[in-house]
Design an enzyme around this catalytic site. Structure first.
Site, PDB file in Angstrom:
ATOM      1  CB  VAL A 473     -57.841 -23.526  13.512  1.00  0.00           C
ATOM      2  CG1 VAL A 473     -57.124 -22.223  13.174  1.00  0.00           C
ATOM      3  CG2 VAL A 473     -58.348 -24.199  12.242  1.00  0.00           C
ATOM      4  CG  HIS A 474     -58.284 -21.467  18.548  1.00  0.00           C
ATOM      5  ND1 HIS A 474     -59.376 -21.548  17.716  1.00  0.00           N
ATOM      6  CD2 HIS A 474     -58.280 -20.192  19.028  1.00  0.00           C
ATOM      7  CE1 HIS A 474     -60.004 -20.390  17.691  1.00  0.00           C
ATOM      8  NE2 HIS A 474     -59.360 -19.548  18.472  1.00  0.00           N
ATOM      9  CD  GLU A 475     -53.394 -27.712  21.124  1.00  0.00           C
ATOM     10  OE1 GLU A 475     -52.199 -27.782  21.469  1.00  0.00           O
ATOM     11  OE2 GLU A 475     -54.304 -27.292  21.875  1.00  0.00           O
TER      12      GLU A 475
END
Length: 537
Positions: A473-475
């Site tokens: 999700v962060h990426e």
């Protein structure tokens, strides 16, 4: 009956199982649920030559359903202040020996931001650099109108639960599929709109993260209410069975007409008395009834399926749904004004840091070739290392102590433990638990515990899955914001797992100070290194 689990309960206390609730202990413990029998309850007619079953209840399956529902009670909301609200409370702050350092830090930040804005005015005749100013205020109206539209679209999940509550569809049959397809469509729509409008990085990050929050809120709401809707259907069936069993208890004619058996997968069936059948059915019905109540016991499904409850949930600073959140008694205007003022002040500091340290770094490498970028990267990292950690701390305080506390005050939400004392972290797994409690609770409930109970994963595999989903999700957010698919943040987040193993070595074991030093070295170098990677490469 020696092999059958003994249900130590008399029928009389269960006569009003749908209304009588023991408030101090609303939900049964895991040990009580595991004590339920692992078998099937079969009702047969004595006069039937074919020996056909009148009704059959798979107690083992219903027991597993109840145990799976414990995931919705894995976190207990309770009234508490955030850490900074506790330490800045006048009664505590006046007696603290460290109050001077707290005052010094914020005075230093104020002096720094004034210095940066003054330098900008003297050198550029403007308080904010033109490129950043254009980015910050670009498509301002489009951003907030788009965000409002996404909020409105999230009400689809509420409408679906209304249909389920009205028995128009079932969660287990069609509801789950519709919700999954809807959330996939919702995510694709958000991504498409970000790319279509070509939002600048600030607007892109805000819109993407808020859509991610709305997706998590919808997921938690729909799965929690969907589970309870299935519990209600099952509870109604048990109520009918319980009524039938009690009629057999009170009628000699019916008692002689029907027989009750417990059938096991690996041993012969056992005939039980009507009283024993009543005990088993009443206890299971009681546990099912309690699943439809809130943690405290004051709210009963489906009373919570209404428009205002869903609006309240969207405003409450929690990513997991609860039928009943703890509340404070009064709204404090002075507290709200302080948080609002702090928010605008910290935003001003954030813009100044980005304007003077990060924008020039991006401009410096814009026209360089790969070799030139390699040469200048260490110098840029040295330049932004301290501003990067300050920016990290400021953004943490802005989001978790100002914005979330402001929404908590608006909704009178009492559980304000949005973060723990992560700055005292010794291991990276402790940091992942403490620095962002709302996301941690969501991942713990809907990824970690659900993967263990639903997919029978080992705990180590569930931990890996949780870290992987968080990292992806962060990426993905960084991909949308920067347009670069580099997997830097994905790699760094997954590295926390071997780093945790490293910190369990003898050199760090029982050496909390050494572990904390190791943690802060990572915090100083990590954010700045990631910034350089995304800026330069």
């Amino acid at each position: 009956m020696t092999d059958t689990p003994r249900i130590l309960i008399t029928p009389s206390p269960l006569s009003d199982i749908s209304t009588t609730i023991n408030k101090p202990n609303v939900h049964p413990s895991m040990s009580l649920l595991k004590a339920l029998p692992e078998c099937r309850l079969v009702v047969k007619s004595k006069g039937d030559k074919n020996n056909a079953n009148v009704v059959e209840f798979p107690l083992d399956r219903h027991k597993q359903l109840l145990i799976a529902g414990k995931v919705y009670h894995d976190y207990k909301f309770k009234p508490r202040k955030s850490i900074f609200d506790r330490v800045t409370d006048p009664n505590y702050f006046a007696k603290s020996e460290f109050r001077g350092f707290y005052v010094l830090f914020w005075l230093s930040m104020a002096a720094w931001v004034l210095q940066l804005y003054a330098r900008s005015y003297w050198q550029r005749d403007t308080l904010l650099g033109l490129p950043l100013a254009r980015q910050v205020f670009r498509q301002f109206f489009v951003l907030f109108s788009s965000d409002f539209l996404m909020i409105c679209l999230s009400f689809f999940s509420y409408g679906l639960q209304v249909c389920i509550e009205k028995n128009m569809i079932r969660w287990a049959n069609l509801g789950y599929t519709i919700q999954t397809l809807w959330q996939g469509f919702y995510m694709v729509l958000a991504v498409y709109w970000v790319k279509h409008r070509d939002f600048p990085i600030v607007q892109c990050v805000f819109f993407t993260l808020h859509c991610a929050v709305l997706i998590m809120k919808q997921f938690s709401y729909s799965h929690h209410m969907g589970y309870i809707s299935e519990i209600r259907i099952l509870h109604n069936e048990y109520e009918k069975l319980l009524k039938f069993v009690r009629e057999c208890l009170n009628s000699t004619e019916k008692d002689e007409k029907y027989t009750f058996e417990l059938t096991f997968p690996n041993k012969p069936a056992e005939t039980i008395s009507t009283l024993q059948a009543e005990e088993i059915v009443a206890l299971t019905a009681k546990y099912l009834s309690r699943q439809m109540r809130s943690e405290v016991g004051n709210v009963v499904y489906p009373d919570n399926i209404n428009f205002f409850n869903y609006v309240d949930y969207l405003l409450v600073p929690s990513l997991v749904y609860s039928m009943e959140f703890p509340r404070v008694a009064h709204f404090r205007w002075h507290y709200m004004a302080f948080k609002a003022g702090s928010t605008f002040g910290l935003l001003a500091l954030t813009l100044a840091l980005v304007d003077w340290y990060f924008v020039p770094s991006a401009v410096a490498v814009k026209d360089l070739d790969f070799i030139g970028k390699l040469r200048i990267a260490p110098l840029l990292m040295n330049k932004i290392m301290f501003p990067a950690i300050i920016l990290y701390l400021i953004m943490f305080y802005l989001i978790f102590d100002c914005i979330l506390n402001a929404f908590a005050e608006i909704t009178k939400f009492a559980d304000r433990g949005f973060y723990g004392a992560w700055w005292n972290t010794v291991t990276w797994d402790e940091f992942s638990r403490e620095w962002n409690k709302p996301v941690h609770v969501f991942l713990m409930r809907h990824v970690y515990h659900s993967s263990i109970s639903g997919f029978k994963l080992k705990k180590s595999h569930a931990v890996l899955l949780t870290f992987l989903i968080s990292a992806l999700v962060h990426e993905f957010v960084m991909l949308l914001a920067t347009g670069k698919f580099r997997c830097y943040i994905l790699t760094f987040q997954l590295l926390q797992i071997p780093l945790y193993d490293l910190q369990q070595m003898f050199a760090f074991k029982k050496r909390d100070i050494l572990g904390n030093v190791f943690f802060w070295i990572g915090m100083f170098t990590g954010p700045s290194f990631l910034c350089i990677l995304y800026i330069v490469f």
